[in-house]
Design a protein around this motif. Structure first.
Motif, short mmCIF file in Angstrom:
data_model
loop_
_atom_site.label_atom_id
_atom_site.label_comp_id
_atom_site.label_asym_id
_atom_site.label_seq_id
_atom_site.Cartn_x
_atom_site.Cartn_y
_atom_site.Cartn_z
N ALA A 1 -60.41 -30.23 9.83
CA ALA A 1 -60.17 -29.36 10.61
C ALA A 1 -60.47 -29.81 11.98
CB ALA A 1 -60.50 -27.82 10.98
N ASP B 1 -62.63 -30.71 4.30
CA ASP B 1 -61.58 -29.50 4.78
C ASP B 1 -62.55 -28.93 6.68
OD1 ASP B 1 -60.45 -29.48 2.51
OD2 ASP B 1 -61.60 -27.97 1.65
N TYR B 2 -63.80 -29.39 6.46
CA TYR B 2 -64.02 -29.13 8.20
C TYR B 2 -63.81 -30.09 8.67
CZ TYR B 2 -67.07 -28.05 11.69
OH TYR B 2 -67.48 -27.47 12.67
N ASP B 3 -64.22 -31.49 7.80
CA ASP B 3 -63.78 -32.64 9.49
C ASP B 3 -62.35 -32.54 9.29
OD1 ASP B 3 -67.00 -32.78 8.93
OD2 ASP B 3 -66.14 -34.61 7.75
N GLN C 1 -62.88 -22.76 10.24
CA GLN C 1 -63.12 -23.49 9.39
C GLN C 1 -64.48 -23.53 9.37
OE1 GLN C 1 -61.48 -24.48 7.29
NE2 GLN C 1 -59.38 -23.47 7.23
N LYS C 2 -65.39 -23.05 10.63
CA LYS C 2 -66.82 -23.82 10.96
C LYS C 2 -67.20 -22.36 10.19
CE LYS C 2 -69.45 -24.20 14.77
NZ LYS C 2 -69.75 -24.07 16.09
N GLN C 3 -66.75 -20.71 10.31
CA GLN C 3 -67.29 -19.46 9.64
C GLN C 3 -67.44 -20.70 8.27
OE1 GLN C 3 -65.68 -15.96 11.04
NE2 GLN C 3 -66.38 -16.47 13.30
N LEU D 1 -59.92 -24.47 14.10
CA LEU D 1 -61.21 -24.50 14.36
C LEU D 1 -62.26 -23.60 13.44
CD1 LEU D 1 -63.16 -27.64 13.82
CD2 LEU D 1 -63.00 -27.37 16.55
N PHE E 1 -67.14 -23.06 6.87
CA PHE E 1 -67.89 -24.18 5.97
C PHE E 1 -69.98 -23.27 5.90
CE2 PHE E 1 -70.40 -28.04 7.46
CZ PHE E 1 -70.52 -28.66 5.97
N GLN F 1 -66.66 -30.10 3.31
CA GLN F 1 -67.12 -30.82 4.18
C GLN F 1 -66.23 -31.80 4.75
OE1 GLN F 1 -70.30 -30.86 5.99
NE2 GLN F 1 -68.58 -32.59 7.73
#
Length: 397
Positions: free
Chosen positions: A139, A135-137, A122-124, A119, A126, A133
């Protein structure tokens, strides 16, 4: 010479007359009376019942888990302390469940660590627009699921450890084991209900009697009333107790309604055993130093005397209707039977408490009978109203 037969004949006639007069002549019939003086004593109104002796407080010790009994450390009559180990179930399956829950928890924690790192990456990505969005959700969702899985596995481990601890049966109170319902090697199943392994009495010095009181008598009983009872094991001894409560749940058997009445009974010498049958007397009312007369004195009514009888009847001046607590009695006084109105209290069906109207010097009549003068003179209780035969003068002149 002719005078001698006449004298002999005359002597025979006289002897025959004397024999008839003293031995064959019917004795006059007279009325005799039986009387008693009021006396000071104890009186009580009571209710009788039967019951069963039980400990005041008993605990049924069971098991919340199923298994095979591996060991038992208490038996009948064992004195146990609170927290003492009583029995152990086979723990192999419970230990395996704990190990499995620990493994599942380790896997869930490992997955959570990975999803936490994923996570963060993925946050970095994103943030710089490298991933969408969606893919981030995804994660974030996977991380939350891993976190929840760790909580679930922690709960599973706690359950497995609790079940393992429940495989050891401990005493919940200080007391004495009354019954043991299992043996080593026996399987107990707690799927639908908790099986009872032991029954423990908290304190055998405090017993109670569960008495069955008839519905006709239960209305007279109150809390704290004195009770005495006997048991077959100690017929020569009377035990004491007090009424604790009357349970409002009736029992009907063969159309007879009874109410369970609980009676506290100290048992310091431990003579009373659970299950003994008690014969009970409950004292609903009692009085010491009471003035008492026989019950039959209140129901006695004299017959009308003959015209030439040596006694007479004197009725009470007030002949109005009796109140519930009043009675008429007859007392002997000089050559009279005098009717008196008295106030009464307790009545145990054999004697009555007199509250007013009599003294211990009064002779209260309880019965009368017709008998001959000869029989009356021979009896010690001859009536003073009866005529007596004059004594013969045996003095020599």
């Amino acid at each position: 010479m002719k005078k001698k037969p006449i004298i002999i004949t005359l002597a025979i006639v006289i002897l025959a007359f004397l024999g008839w007069f003293f031995f064959l002549k019917p004795s006059p019939v007279v009325t005799t009376f039986t009387s008693e003086n009021p006396y000071i004593g104890h009186i009580a109104e009571t209710v009788t019942a039967t019951g069963t002796i039980q400990p005041v407080d008993t605990v049924a010790v069971g098991t919340q888990v199923s298994g095979t009994v591996q060991a038992i450390y208490a038996d009948y009559n064992s004195v146990v302390k609170k927290g003492q180990l009583l029995a152990v179930l086979d723990q192999s399956l419970f230990i395996a469940s704990v190990d499995q829950a620990k493994g599942n928890l380790a896997a869930a924690e490992s997955n959570l660590n990975y999803q936490t790192s994923n996570l963060s990456r993925q946050k970095q990505l994103f943030a710089v627009g490298a991933i969408s969005q969606a893919d981030y959700d995804n994660a974030v969702y996977t991380y939350n699921s891993a976190k929840a899985s760790v909580s679930t596995q922690n709960a599973s481990l706690a359950t497995a450890e609790k079940n393992l601890s429940l495989s050891k049966i401990y005493s919940p109170i200080d007391g004495t084991v009354l019954s043991r319902n299992v043996s080593e090697g026996q399987t107990v199943a707690a799927s639908f209900s908790t099986p009872t392994l032991f029954t423990i009495a908290k304190d055998l010095k405090k017993m109670q009697v569960q008495a069955s009181v008839d519905e006709a008598d239960v209305g007279n009983i109150k809390d704290s009333e004195r009770v005495t009872f006997t048991v077959d094991a100690f017929l020569g001894q009377t035990f004491e107790g007090r009424v604790q409560e009357i349970r409002l749940s009736p029992t009907t058997s063969s159309n007879v309604v009874t109410y369970t009445t609980i009676i506290n009974a100290p048992n310091n010498d431990l003579k009373l055993k659970p299950g003994m049958t008690a014969s009970i007397i409950i004292y609903t009312s009692e009085a010491d130093s009471a003035l008492l007369i026989p019950e039959k004195a209140a129901s006695y009514s004299p017959s009308v005397p003959a015209p030439n009888a040596p006694y007479s009847l004197v009725k009470a001046a007030d002949t109005s209707a009796l109140k519930d607590n009043e009675r008429f009695v007859w007392i002997r006084k000089d050559n009279q039977l005098v009717q008196k109105r008295i106030t009464v209290g307790l009545d145990d069906n054999t004697k009555i408490q007199v509250l007013s109207g009599l003294a211990t010097a009064d002779q209260v009549v309880t019965a009368e009978a017709e008998t001959t003068v000869k029989e009356a003179n021979a009896s010690e209780g001859a009536s003073p109203f009866m005529p007596h035969r004059p004594k013969r003068n045996t003095k020599k002149k």
